[in-house]
Design a protein around this motif. Structure first.
Motif, short mmCIF file in Angstrom:
data_model
loop_
_atom_site.label_atom_id
_atom_site.label_comp_id
_atom_site.label_asym_id
_atom_site.label_seq_id
_atom_site.Cartn_x
_atom_site.Cartn_y
_atom_site.Cartn_z
N THR A 1 0.88 -1.16 0.00
CA THR A 1 0.00 0.00 0.00
C THR A 1 0.92 1.21 0.00
O THR A 1 1.74 1.36 0.91
CB THR A 1 -0.92 -0.01 1.24
OG1 THR A 1 -1.68 -1.22 1.21
CG2 THR A 1 -1.86 1.19 1.23
N TYR A 2 0.81 2.02 -1.05
CA TYR A 2 1.76 3.12 -1.22
C TYR A 2 1.02 4.40 -1.62
O TYR A 2 -0.03 4.35 -2.26
CB TYR A 2 2.83 2.77 -2.25
CG TYR A 2 2.30 2.49 -3.64
CD1 TYR A 2 2.29 3.48 -4.62
CD2 TYR A 2 1.80 1.23 -3.98
CE1 TYR A 2 1.80 3.22 -5.88
CE2 TYR A 2 1.32 0.97 -5.24
CZ TYR A 2 1.32 1.97 -6.19
OH TYR A 2 0.82 1.72 -7.45
N PRO A 3 1.56 5.55 -1.21
CA PRO A 3 0.90 6.83 -1.51
C PRO A 3 1.29 7.37 -2.89
O PRO A 3 2.38 7.14 -3.38
CB PRO A 3 1.42 7.75 -0.41
CG PRO A 3 2.78 7.21 -0.10
CD PRO A 3 2.68 5.72 -0.31
N THR A 4 0.34 8.07 -3.47
CA THR A 4 0.60 8.84 -4.68
C THR A 4 -0.20 10.13 -4.57
O THR A 4 -1.01 10.28 -3.65
CB THR A 4 0.21 8.04 -5.95
OG1 THR A 4 0.68 8.72 -7.11
CG2 THR A 4 -1.29 7.83 -6.05
N GLN A 5 0.04 11.05 -5.47
CA GLN A 5 -0.65 12.33 -5.42
C GLN A 5 -1.90 12.27 -6.28
O GLN A 5 -1.85 11.86 -7.45
CB GLN A 5 0.28 13.43 -5.92
CG GLN A 5 -0.24 14.81 -5.70
CD GLN A 5 0.79 15.86 -6.07
OE1 GLN A 5 1.80 15.57 -6.69
NE2 GLN A 5 0.54 17.09 -5.68
N GLY A 6 -3.03 12.67 -5.71
CA GLY A 6 -4.29 12.70 -6.44
C GLY A 6 -4.37 13.89 -7.38
O GLY A 6 -3.47 14.74 -7.41
N THR A 7 -5.44 13.98 -8.13
CA THR A 7 -5.60 15.05 -9.12
C THR A 7 -5.66 16.44 -8.49
O THR A 7 -5.33 17.42 -9.14
CB THR A 7 -6.87 14.82 -9.96
OG1 THR A 7 -8.00 14.74 -9.08
CG2 THR A 7 -6.76 13.55 -10.78
N ASP A 8 -6.07 16.51 -7.22
CA ASP A 8 -6.11 17.81 -6.54
C ASP A 8 -4.92 18.02 -5.61
O ASP A 8 -4.90 18.94 -4.81
CB ASP A 8 -7.42 17.96 -5.76
CG ASP A 8 -7.53 16.95 -4.61
OD1 ASP A 8 -6.66 16.05 -4.49
OD2 ASP A 8 -8.50 17.07 -3.83
N GLY A 9 -3.93 17.13 -5.68
CA GLY A 9 -2.75 17.25 -4.84
C GLY A 9 -2.85 16.49 -3.53
O GLY A 9 -1.86 16.39 -2.80
N SER A 10 -4.00 15.94 -3.23
CA SER A 10 -4.16 15.19 -1.98
C SER A 10 -3.55 13.80 -2.14
O SER A 10 -3.33 13.31 -3.24
CB SER A 10 -5.64 15.05 -1.62
OG SER A 10 -6.32 14.32 -2.63
#
Length: 155
Positions: free
Chosen positions: A128-137
């Motif tokens: 489970t890894y983080p990435t940046q969403g379309t709004d920066g979240s």
């Protein structure tokens, strides 16, 4: 003058090439980690209660694909196309990487779960890894790798 410019240029090229890291060969399959397991006896099949060492190398995932797990799970599961609906995944561990680490290794035992005779099993690593969403979240994604493992059903 010509030899001074050439010497200076050669010196700069030497310094630049010395600071470059060697290119790592990372196949697409390694984007979530390179998973392996072993036993103290080099067994090729396992029974409930047998010791097993699990290792994953995240070098390619982190350094080439930019995938740094926030946490990761180790599971034993029956492949989806083989599952008769009764074999839920068995969680062996949920872990995180130590600061600056790119590998994880630990010892555990095959649990005394209900294993079905003749069923195929996989050792599964789910990142489970983080990435940046379309709004920066931050958005959490999952990916994983699996290896076949033979587990003998208890009689």
């Amino acid at each position: 003058m010509k030899s001074t410019v050439s010497a200076a240029l050669l010196s700069m090229v030497s310094l630049a090439s010395a600071s470059l890291l060697p290119r790592q060969s990372c196949p697409e399959a390694s984007r979530f980690g390179n998973l392996s397991f072993s036993s103290p006896t080099n067994a090729t099949s396992f029974n409930a209660g047998d010791p097993i060492q699990i290792k994953v190398d995240f070098n390619c995932a982190i350094n080439n694909f930019g995938i740094k797990p926030q946490f990761f799970d180790y599971l034993i599961e029956v492949p989806a196309e083989q599952n008769n609906g009764h074999e839920a995944p068995i969680v062996l561990a949920r872990r995180t990487l130590a600061g600056g680490a790119t590998t994880d290794k630990f010892d555990t035992t095959i649990p005394h779960a209900f294993f079905f005779a003749g069923a195929p099993y996989n050792l599964v690593l789910t990142d489970t890894y983080p990435t940046q969403g379309t709004d920066g979240s931050q958005v959490l994604l999952q990916g994983g790798v699996e290896l076949p493992i033979t587990i003998n059903a208890s009689s």
